[in-house]
Motif scaffolding. Structure first.
Motif, PDB file in Angstrom:
ATOM      1  N   ALA A   1       1.847 -13.082 -25.439  1.00 27.52           N
ATOM      2  CA  ALA A   1       3.306 -13.842 -24.547  1.00 27.52           C
ATOM      3  C   ALA A   1       2.880 -14.971 -24.303  1.00 27.52           C
ATOM      4  CB  ALA A   1       3.185 -12.528 -22.856  1.00 27.52           C
ATOM      5  N   GLY A   2       1.816 -15.008 -23.640  1.00 25.73           N
ATOM      6  CA  GLY A   2       0.754 -16.027 -23.273  1.00 25.73           C
ATOM      7  C   GLY A   2       1.414 -17.010 -25.027  1.00 25.73           C
ATOM      8  N   GLU A   3       1.525 -16.587 -26.237  1.00 23.81           N
ATOM      9  CA  GLU A   3       2.105 -17.172 -27.371  1.00 23.81           C
ATOM     10  C   GLU A   3       3.520 -18.408 -27.240  1.00 23.81           C
ATOM     11  OE1 GLU A   3       0.815 -15.406 -30.537  1.00 23.81           O
ATOM     12  OE2 GLU A   3      -1.015 -15.686 -30.230  1.00 23.81           O
ATOM     13  N   ILE A   4       4.408 -17.112 -26.300  1.00 31.53           N
ATOM     14  CA  ILE A   4       5.595 -17.552 -26.821  1.00 31.53           C
ATOM     15  C   ILE A   4       6.560 -17.584 -25.390  1.00 31.53           C
ATOM     16  CG2 ILE A   4       5.439 -16.027 -28.613  1.00 31.53           C
ATOM     17  CD1 ILE A   4       7.392 -13.965 -26.940  1.00 31.53           C
ATOM     18  N   ILE A   5       5.854 -17.619 -24.591  1.00 35.67           N
ATOM     19  CA  ILE A   5       6.848 -17.888 -22.978  1.00 35.67           C
ATOM     20  C   ILE A   5       6.417 -19.454 -22.953  1.00 35.67           C
ATOM     21  CG2 ILE A   5       6.424 -17.446 -20.777  1.00 35.67           C
ATOM     22  CD1 ILE A   5       6.933 -14.627 -21.199  1.00 35.67           C
ATOM     23  N   GLU A   6       6.775 -19.747 -22.444  1.00 33.55           N
ATOM     24  CA  GLU A   6       6.740 -21.365 -22.332  1.00 33.55           C
ATOM     25  C   GLU A   6       6.236 -21.460 -20.468  1.00 33.55           C
ATOM     26  OE1 GLU A   6       9.547 -23.791 -23.385  1.00 33.55           O
ATOM     27  OE2 GLU A   6       9.222 -23.468 -25.548  1.00 33.55           O
ATOM     28  N   HIS A   7       6.659 -21.277 -19.956  1.00 27.80           N
ATOM     29  CA  HIS A   7       6.349 -21.742 -17.934  1.00 27.80           C
ATOM     30  C   HIS A   7       6.086 -19.918 -17.916  1.00 27.80           C
ATOM     31  CE1 HIS A   7       7.981 -25.021 -18.931  1.00 27.80           C
ATOM     32  NE2 HIS A   7       8.954 -24.669 -19.503  1.00 27.80           N
ATOM     33  N   PRO A   8       4.749 -20.095 -17.123  1.00 22.66           N
ATOM     34  CA  PRO A   8       5.243 -18.289 -16.321  1.00 22.66           C
ATOM     35  C   PRO A   8       5.870 -18.178 -15.589  1.00 22.66           C
ATOM     36  CG  PRO A   8       3.361 -20.426 -14.921  1.00 22.66           C
ATOM     37  CD  PRO A   8       3.894 -21.323 -16.141  1.00 22.66           C
ATOM     38  N   PRO A   9       6.292 -16.647 -15.541  1.00 18.09           N
ATOM     39  CA  PRO A   9       7.565 -16.098 -14.887  1.00 18.09           C
ATOM     40  C   PRO A   9       6.680 -16.516 -13.382  1.00 18.09           C
ATOM     41  CG  PRO A   9       6.071 -15.010 -15.696  1.00 18.09           C
ATOM     42  CD  PRO A   9       6.101 -16.154 -16.296  1.00 18.09           C
ATOM     43  N   LYS A  10       8.441 -16.334 -12.691  1.00 15.80           N
ATOM     44  CA  LYS A  10       7.714 -16.156 -11.186  1.00 15.80           C
ATOM     45  C   LYS A  10       7.494 -14.459 -10.699  1.00 15.80           C
ATOM     46  CE  LYS A  10      11.846 -17.608 -10.244  1.00 15.80           C
ATOM     47  NZ  LYS A  10      12.784 -18.598 -11.035  1.00 15.80           N
TER      48      LYS A  10
ATOM     49  N   THR B   1       7.933 -10.154 -11.794  1.00 14.81           N
ATOM     50  CA  THR B   1       8.252  -8.795 -12.601  1.00 14.81           C
ATOM     51  C   THR B   1       9.298  -8.790 -13.144  1.00 14.81           C
ATOM     52  OG1 THR B   1       6.713  -7.432 -11.358  1.00 14.81           O
ATOM     53  CG2 THR B   1       7.778  -6.480 -12.590  1.00 14.81           C
ATOM     54  N   LYS B   2       9.801  -9.098 -12.474  1.00 15.60           N
ATOM     55  CA  LYS B   2      11.322  -9.307 -13.248  1.00 15.60           C
ATOM     56  C   LYS B   2      11.567 -10.440 -13.934  1.00 15.60           C
ATOM     57  CE  LYS B   2      16.658  -8.790 -11.902  1.00 15.60           C
ATOM     58  NZ  LYS B   2      17.006 -10.021 -12.782  1.00 15.60           N
ATOM     59  N   GLU B   3      11.500 -11.109 -13.464  1.00 17.23           N
ATOM     60  CA  GLU B   3      11.756 -12.897 -14.337  1.00 17.23           C
ATOM     61  C   GLU B   3      10.780 -12.383 -16.105  1.00 17.23           C
ATOM     62  OE1 GLU B   3      10.741 -16.997 -14.833  1.00 17.23           O
ATOM     63  OE2 GLU B   3      10.748 -16.186 -12.654  1.00 17.23           O
ATOM     64  N   LEU B   4       9.639 -11.615 -15.979  1.00 19.67           N
ATOM     65  CA  LEU B   4       9.007 -11.567 -17.031  1.00 19.67           C
ATOM     66  C   LEU B   4      10.123 -10.629 -17.838  1.00 19.67           C
ATOM     67  CD1 LEU B   4       6.488 -11.948 -18.607  1.00 19.67           C
ATOM     68  CD2 LEU B   4       5.254 -10.203 -17.438  1.00 19.67           C
ATOM     69  N   LEU B   5       9.975  -8.998 -17.280  1.00 18.29           N
ATOM     70  CA  LEU B   5      10.141  -8.325 -18.137  1.00 18.29           C
ATOM     71  C   LEU B   5      11.846  -8.487 -18.813  1.00 18.29           C
ATOM     72  CD1 LEU B   5      10.149  -5.272 -15.614  1.00 18.29           C
ATOM     73  CD2 LEU B   5       9.390  -5.634 -17.920  1.00 18.29           C
ATOM     74  N   ASP B   6      12.626  -9.467 -18.093  1.00 17.90           N
ATOM     75  CA  ASP B   6      13.472 -10.145 -18.537  1.00 17.90           C
ATOM     76  C   ASP B   6      13.645 -11.767 -20.045  1.00 17.90           C
ATOM     77  OD1 ASP B   6      15.075  -9.377 -16.961  1.00 17.90           O
ATOM     78  OD2 ASP B   6      15.580 -10.990 -15.255  1.00 17.90           O
ATOM     79  N   LEU B   7      12.579 -11.262 -20.102  1.00 17.87           N
ATOM     80  CA  LEU B   7      12.243 -12.636 -20.728  1.00 17.87           C
ATOM     81  C   LEU B   7      11.606 -12.546 -21.910  1.00 17.87           C
ATOM     82  CD1 LEU B   7       9.965 -15.696 -18.818  1.00 17.87           C
ATOM     83  CD2 LEU B   7      12.124 -15.432 -20.299  1.00 17.87           C
ATOM     84  N   LEU B   8      11.301 -10.907 -22.100  1.00 16.93           N
ATOM     85  CA  LEU B   8      11.086  -9.649 -22.861  1.00 16.93           C
ATOM     86  C   LEU B   8      12.073  -9.243 -23.232  1.00 16.93           C
ATOM     87  CD1 LEU B   8       7.061  -8.035 -20.988  1.00 16.93           C
ATOM     88  CD2 LEU B   8       7.612 -10.165 -23.184  1.00 16.93           C
ATOM     89  N   LYS B   9      13.459  -8.757 -22.223  1.00 20.89           N
ATOM     90  CA  LYS B   9      14.356  -7.936 -23.436  1.00 20.89           C
ATOM     91  C   LYS B   9      14.841  -8.267 -24.745  1.00 20.89           C
ATOM     92  CE  LYS B   9      16.565  -6.452 -18.979  1.00 20.89           C
ATOM     93  NZ  LYS B   9      17.487  -6.245 -18.079  1.00 20.89           N
ATOM     94  N   ASN B  10      14.503  -9.168 -25.083  1.00 20.20           N
ATOM     95  CA  ASN B  10      15.244  -9.689 -26.338  1.00 20.20           C
ATOM     96  C   ASN B  10      14.256 -10.370 -27.128  1.00 20.20           C
ATOM     97  OD1 ASN B  10      18.145  -8.789 -26.184  1.00 20.20           O
ATOM     98  ND2 ASN B  10      18.019 -10.400 -24.706  1.00 20.20           N
TER      99      ASN B  10
END
Length: 315
Positions: free
Chosen positions: A247-256, A258-267
Protein backbone atom coordinates in the motif's frame (compact mmCIF):
# COMPACT_ATOMS: atom_id res chain seq x y z
CA UNK A 1 14.01 -41.04 13.91
CA UNK A 2 11.88 -37.92 13.53
CA UNK A 3 8.28 -37.95 14.65
CA UNK A 4 5.41 -37.79 12.18
CA UNK A 5 4.17 -34.33 11.33
CA UNK A 6 0.54 -33.89 12.37
CA UNK A 7 -1.80 -31.51 10.55
CA UNK A 8 -5.38 -30.57 11.27
CA UNK A 9 -7.40 -30.65 8.04
CA UNK A 10 -10.67 -28.70 7.80
CA UNK A 11 -13.14 -28.64 4.92
CA UNK A 12 -15.42 -25.63 5.41
CA UNK A 13 -17.88 -26.67 2.68
CA UNK A 14 -18.96 -29.91 4.35
CA UNK A 15 -17.81 -29.22 7.91
CA UNK A 16 -15.40 -32.17 7.85
CA UNK A 17 -12.57 -32.14 10.39
CA UNK A 18 -9.75 -34.71 10.30
CA UNK A 19 -6.05 -35.16 11.02
CA UNK A 20 -3.33 -35.74 8.47
CA UNK A 21 -0.04 -37.51 9.23
CA UNK A 22 2.80 -36.30 7.01
CA UNK A 23 6.19 -37.77 6.17
CA UNK A 24 8.74 -36.18 8.55
CA UNK A 25 11.28 -35.95 5.73
CA UNK A 26 9.37 -32.85 4.57
CA UNK A 27 10.40 -31.18 7.88
CA UNK A 28 8.12 -28.11 7.84
CA UNK A 29 7.94 -24.42 6.99
CA UNK A 30 7.66 -23.01 3.47
CA UNK A 31 8.51 -26.14 1.50
CA UNK A 32 5.99 -28.25 3.38
CA UNK A 33 3.25 -25.62 3.07
CA UNK A 34 3.86 -25.39 -0.69
CA UNK A 35 3.87 -29.18 -1.00
CA UNK A 36 0.36 -29.42 0.45
CA UNK A 37 -1.51 -27.01 -1.82
CA UNK A 38 -2.91 -27.96 -5.23
CA UNK A 39 -3.34 -25.79 -8.37
CA UNK A 40 -6.64 -23.92 -8.04
CA UNK A 41 -8.43 -20.74 -8.90
CA UNK A 42 -7.48 -18.49 -5.96
CA UNK A 43 -11.06 -17.63 -4.98
CA UNK A 44 -12.54 -21.08 -5.54
CA UNK A 45 -13.62 -23.61 -2.92
CA UNK A 46 -10.89 -25.98 -4.06
CA UNK A 47 -8.07 -23.57 -3.21
CA UNK A 48 -6.22 -24.57 -0.05
CA UNK A 49 -4.73 -22.47 2.71
CA UNK A 50 -1.81 -24.27 4.39
CA UNK A 51 -0.14 -23.17 7.62
CA UNK A 52 3.05 -25.06 8.51
CA UNK A 53 5.35 -24.68 11.51
CA UNK A 54 8.94 -25.88 11.61
CA UNK A 55 10.55 -28.29 14.10
CA UNK A 56 12.13 -25.38 16.01
CA UNK A 57 9.04 -23.16 16.07
CA UNK A 58 8.58 -22.19 19.71
CA UNK A 59 11.77 -23.82 20.99
CA UNK A 60 13.59 -21.78 23.60
CA UNK A 61 17.29 -21.06 23.56
CA UNK A 62 17.61 -20.62 19.80
CA UNK A 63 16.67 -17.69 17.51
CA UNK A 64 13.22 -19.03 16.75
CA UNK A 65 10.92 -16.01 16.71
CA UNK A 66 7.90 -18.31 16.47
CA UNK A 67 8.30 -18.49 12.69
CA UNK A 68 5.92 -20.47 10.48
CA UNK A 69 4.76 -20.40 6.87
CA UNK A 70 1.47 -19.78 5.08
CA UNK A 71 0.90 -20.94 1.49
CA UNK A 72 -1.93 -20.78 -1.02
CA UNK A 73 -2.63 -20.00 -4.68
CA UNK A 74 -2.60 -16.23 -4.40
CA UNK A 75 -4.84 -13.64 -5.96
CA UNK A 76 -2.80 -13.56 -9.20
CA UNK A 77 -3.21 -17.32 -9.64
CA UNK A 78 0.34 -18.30 -8.74
CA UNK A 79 1.59 -20.60 -5.98
CA UNK A 80 2.56 -18.28 -3.15
CA UNK A 81 4.06 -18.58 0.32
CA UNK A 82 4.74 -16.17 3.16
CA UNK A 83 6.83 -16.56 6.30
CA UNK A 84 5.54 -14.84 9.41
CA UNK A 85 5.84 -15.03 13.18
CA UNK A 86 4.29 -14.30 16.56
CA UNK A 87 2.52 -16.56 19.04
CA UNK A 88 0.17 -18.39 16.65
CA UNK A 89 2.59 -21.08 15.47
CA UNK A 90 3.80 -21.72 19.03
CA UNK A 91 0.23 -22.07 20.32
CA UNK A 92 -0.67 -24.43 17.47
CA UNK A 93 2.19 -26.75 18.44
CA UNK A 94 1.24 -26.60 22.13
CA UNK A 95 -2.28 -27.74 21.21
CA UNK A 96 -0.76 -30.69 19.36
CA UNK A 97 -0.62 -29.78 15.68
CA UNK A 98 2.27 -28.93 13.37
CA UNK A 99 0.00 -27.15 10.93
CA UNK A 100 -3.42 -26.51 9.42
CA UNK A 101 -4.83 -27.30 5.99
CA UNK A 102 -8.05 -25.44 5.20
CA UNK A 103 -10.20 -25.89 2.08
CA UNK A 104 -13.77 -25.31 0.95
CA UNK A 105 -16.08 -22.40 1.68
CA UNK A 106 -18.40 -21.91 4.63
CA UNK A 107 -22.05 -21.16 3.83
CA UNK A 108 -21.98 -18.02 5.98
CA UNK A 109 -19.24 -15.94 7.60
CA UNK A 110 -17.57 -18.19 10.16
CA UNK A 111 -14.53 -18.73 12.34
CA UNK A 112 -12.61 -21.83 13.37
CA UNK A 113 -12.18 -22.52 17.08
CA UNK A 114 -9.44 -24.96 18.14
CA UNK A 115 -9.33 -25.75 21.86
CA UNK A 116 -7.22 -28.84 22.40
CA UNK A 117 -8.99 -31.76 20.73
CA UNK A 118 -12.20 -29.73 20.39
CA UNK A 119 -12.41 -28.21 16.90
CA UNK A 120 -15.49 -26.28 15.75
CA UNK A 121 -16.59 -24.22 12.77
CA UNK A 122 -18.79 -21.49 14.26
CA UNK A 123 -21.10 -18.93 12.62
CA UNK A 124 -19.91 -15.34 12.93
CA UNK A 125 -22.25 -12.96 11.08
CA UNK A 126 -21.70 -10.42 13.87
CA UNK A 127 -18.03 -10.12 12.82
CA UNK A 128 -18.84 -8.98 9.28
CA UNK A 129 -17.01 -5.76 8.42
CA UNK A 130 -15.11 -5.58 11.69
CA UNK A 131 -11.54 -4.33 11.81
CA UNK A 132 -8.82 -6.67 13.04
CA UNK A 133 -8.74 -5.09 16.50
CA UNK A 134 -12.55 -5.37 16.82
CA UNK A 135 -12.53 -8.99 15.68
CA UNK A 136 -9.83 -9.95 18.18
CA UNK A 137 -11.60 -8.15 21.01
CA UNK A 138 -14.87 -9.91 20.22
CA UNK A 139 -13.30 -13.40 20.16
CA UNK A 140 -10.68 -13.04 22.88
CA UNK A 141 -11.25 -14.79 26.19
CA UNK A 142 -7.86 -14.55 27.90
CA UNK A 143 -6.71 -17.98 26.66
CA UNK A 144 -6.89 -17.27 22.97
CA UNK A 145 -4.51 -16.36 20.16
CA UNK A 146 -6.30 -15.21 17.03
CA UNK A 147 -5.53 -14.96 13.33
CA UNK A 148 -8.05 -12.96 11.32
CA UNK A 149 -8.72 -10.83 8.29
CA UNK A 150 -10.07 -7.29 8.20
CA UNK A 151 -12.55 -5.61 5.85
CA UNK A 152 -9.93 -5.69 3.05
CA UNK A 153 -9.98 -9.50 3.06
CA UNK A 154 -13.77 -9.59 3.06
CA UNK A 155 -13.88 -7.30 0.01
CA UNK A 156 -11.30 -9.59 -1.69
CA UNK A 157 -8.69 -6.87 -2.11
CA UNK A 158 -5.42 -8.02 -3.76
CA UNK A 159 -3.57 -6.10 -1.02
CA UNK A 160 -5.28 -7.95 1.83
CA UNK A 161 -3.32 -10.03 4.35
CA UNK A 162 -3.99 -12.36 7.27
CA UNK A 163 -2.98 -10.95 10.66
CA UNK A 164 -1.43 -13.44 13.09
CA UNK A 165 -1.33 -11.40 16.30
CA UNK A 166 0.17 -8.26 14.75
CA UNK A 167 2.23 -10.10 12.13
CA UNK A 168 0.84 -9.96 8.57
CA UNK A 169 1.15 -12.87 6.13
CA UNK A 170 0.74 -12.72 2.39
CA UNK A 171 1.89 -10.35 -0.32
CA UNK A 172 -0.45 -11.94 -2.87
CA UNK A 173 -3.92 -11.40 -1.46
CA UNK A 174 -3.88 -14.11 1.22
CA UNK A 175 -6.57 -12.18 3.09
CA UNK A 176 -8.78 -12.33 -0.01
CA UNK A 177 -8.31 -16.11 -0.24
CA UNK A 178 -9.40 -16.46 3.39
CA UNK A 179 -12.27 -14.03 2.81
CA UNK A 180 -13.45 -15.99 -0.24
CA UNK A 181 -13.87 -18.98 2.07
CA UNK A 182 -16.17 -16.97 4.37
CA UNK A 183 -13.55 -17.49 7.06
CA UNK A 184 -13.08 -14.45 9.27
CA UNK A 185 -10.76 -15.86 11.93
CA UNK A 186 -8.98 -18.84 13.46
CA UNK A 187 -9.01 -18.94 17.25
CA UNK A 188 -6.53 -21.08 19.18
CA UNK A 189 -7.10 -21.65 22.90
CA UNK A 190 -4.53 -23.04 25.32
CA UNK A 191 -4.08 -23.02 29.08
CA UNK A 192 -0.33 -22.58 28.66
CA UNK A 193 1.16 -19.10 28.64
CA UNK A 194 2.49 -18.16 25.20
CA UNK A 195 4.80 -15.16 25.34
CA UNK A 196 5.89 -12.91 22.52
CA UNK A 197 8.82 -14.91 21.07
CA UNK A 198 10.79 -11.73 20.34
CA UNK A 199 11.04 -11.07 24.07
CA UNK A 200 12.57 -14.49 24.73
CA UNK A 201 14.95 -14.62 21.75
CA UNK A 202 18.64 -14.77 22.73
CA UNK A 203 19.58 -12.68 19.69
CA UNK A 204 19.23 -8.96 20.45
CA UNK A 205 18.25 -8.01 16.93
CA UNK A 206 16.74 -4.87 15.42
CA UNK A 207 13.22 -6.31 15.74
CA UNK A 208 13.43 -5.53 19.47
CA UNK A 209 14.27 -1.88 18.89
CA UNK A 210 11.35 0.54 19.14
CA UNK A 211 12.22 2.39 15.96
CA UNK A 212 12.66 -0.68 13.72
CA UNK A 213 9.27 -0.56 12.02
CA UNK A 214 9.44 3.22 11.71
CA UNK A 215 12.75 2.98 9.84
CA UNK A 216 11.36 0.16 7.71
CA UNK A 217 8.26 2.20 6.96
CA UNK A 218 10.27 5.14 5.68
CA UNK A 219 12.02 2.88 3.17
CA UNK A 220 8.85 1.86 1.35
CA UNK A 221 6.63 4.89 1.85
CA UNK A 222 8.29 7.11 -0.71
CA UNK A 223 5.72 9.89 -0.40
CA UNK A 224 5.65 10.17 3.39
CA UNK A 225 8.55 11.59 5.32
CA UNK A 226 7.67 11.87 8.99
CA UNK A 227 7.62 8.96 11.42
CA UNK A 228 4.29 9.80 13.05
CA UNK A 229 2.45 9.70 9.72
CA UNK A 230 4.14 6.39 8.93
CA UNK A 231 3.07 5.03 12.33
CA UNK A 232 -0.56 5.99 11.76
CA UNK A 233 -0.58 4.61 8.22
CA UNK A 234 0.93 1.25 9.21
CA UNK A 235 -1.47 0.91 12.16
CA UNK A 236 -4.44 1.73 9.91
CA UNK A 237 -3.33 -0.83 7.32
CA UNK A 238 -2.87 -3.53 9.96
CA UNK A 239 -6.31 -2.86 11.45
CA UNK A 240 -7.96 -3.15 8.02
CA UNK A 241 -5.92 -6.24 7.12
CA UNK A 242 -3.96 -4.47 4.37
CA UNK A 243 -0.37 -5.11 3.30
CA UNK A 244 1.22 -1.82 4.40
CA UNK A 245 4.38 -2.47 2.35
CA UNK A 246 2.52 -2.68 -0.95
CA UNK A 247 0.00 0.00 0.00
CA UNK A 248 2.86 2.34 0.84
CA UNK A 249 4.42 1.72 -2.56
CA UNK A 250 1.33 2.70 -4.57
CA UNK A 251 -0.61 5.23 -2.45
CA UNK A 252 0.77 8.72 -3.04
CA UNK A 253 -0.84 10.47 -0.09
CA UNK A 254 -1.81 9.00 3.31
CA UNK A 255 -5.60 8.51 3.58
CA UNK A 256 -7.53 10.53 6.12
CA UNK A 257 -9.52 7.60 7.49
CA UNK A 258 -10.63 3.98 7.07
CA UNK A 259 -13.22 4.72 4.39
CA UNK A 260 -10.77 6.62 2.19
CA UNK A 261 -8.19 3.82 2.36
CA UNK A 262 -10.78 1.14 1.52
CA UNK A 263 -12.03 3.24 -1.39
CA UNK A 264 -8.47 3.50 -2.71
CA UNK A 265 -8.12 -0.27 -2.56
CA UNK A 266 -11.32 -1.16 -4.42
CA UNK A 267 -9.90 -1.04 -7.92
CA UNK A 268 -6.21 -1.28 -7.23
CA UNK A 269 -4.14 -3.34 -9.66
CA UNK A 270 -0.53 -4.05 -8.73
CA UNK A 271 2.28 -6.11 -10.13
CA UNK A 272 3.91 -8.36 -7.55
CA UNK A 273 7.58 -7.71 -6.93
CA UNK A 274 9.90 -10.64 -7.63
CA UNK A 275 11.34 -12.28 -4.53
CA UNK A 276 14.83 -13.68 -4.96
CA UNK A 277 15.36 -17.11 -3.45
CA UNK A 278 17.98 -17.38 -0.74
CA UNK A 279 19.01 -20.90 0.39
CA UNK A 280 19.93 -19.70 3.88
CA UNK A 281 16.56 -18.00 4.41
CA UNK A 282 14.82 -21.06 2.96
CA UNK A 283 16.56 -23.19 5.58
CA UNK A 284 15.56 -20.74 8.33
CA UNK A 285 11.93 -20.76 7.23
CA UNK A 286 11.90 -24.56 7.01
CA UNK A 287 13.02 -25.02 10.60
CA UNK A 288 11.31 -22.00 12.19
CA UNK A 289 14.25 -19.70 12.85
CA UNK A 290 13.59 -16.00 13.26
CA UNK A 291 14.31 -14.04 10.08
CA UNK A 292 15.75 -11.16 12.09
CA UNK A 293 18.63 -13.30 13.34
CA UNK A 294 19.95 -13.50 9.77
CA UNK A 295 23.18 -11.50 9.72
CA UNK A 296 23.67 -11.85 13.47
CA UNK A 297 24.15 -15.61 13.21
CA UNK A 298 26.38 -17.19 10.59
CA UNK A 299 25.36 -20.05 8.30
CA UNK A 300 27.56 -22.38 10.35
CA UNK A 301 25.62 -21.45 13.52
CA UNK A 302 22.29 -22.44 11.96
CA UNK A 303 23.69 -25.69 10.57
CA UNK A 304 25.18 -26.62 13.95
CA UNK A 305 21.78 -26.23 15.66
CA UNK A 306 20.03 -28.19 12.89
CA UNK A 307 22.49 -31.09 12.94
CA UNK A 308 22.57 -31.23 16.74
CA UNK A 309 18.86 -32.04 16.60
CA UNK A 310 19.40 -34.94 14.21
CA UNK A 311 18.69 -33.34 10.85
CA UNK A 312 21.16 -33.89 8.01
CA UNK A 313 20.61 -30.65 6.15
CA UNK A 314 22.70 -29.10 3.36
CA UNK A 315 22.36 -25.80 1.55
Amino acid sequence: MMKEIRFLKINLSVGEISTLEINPDLIGGKKLALELICPSDPLSESNMLAIATGPFTGKKGIPHGGRFAVATYGIDGTRSVSSTGGRFGIALKLIGYDGLLIEGKAKDLSYISIDGSKVEILDAPYLKGTNVSECKKSLSDGRSIIACIGPAGEMLSPLSVILFDDSPAGRNGFGAVMGSKNLKAIKLSTNEVVNDPCLECPVKCEKRLNDHWEKAGITFMKHIGDKETVRKFVNLCNDLGVDSLRAGEIIEHPPKDTKELLDLLKNVQTRLSHVHEDPVKDMMDTFGFCAFSYGTFKVEDYLRIVRKSGFDFRI
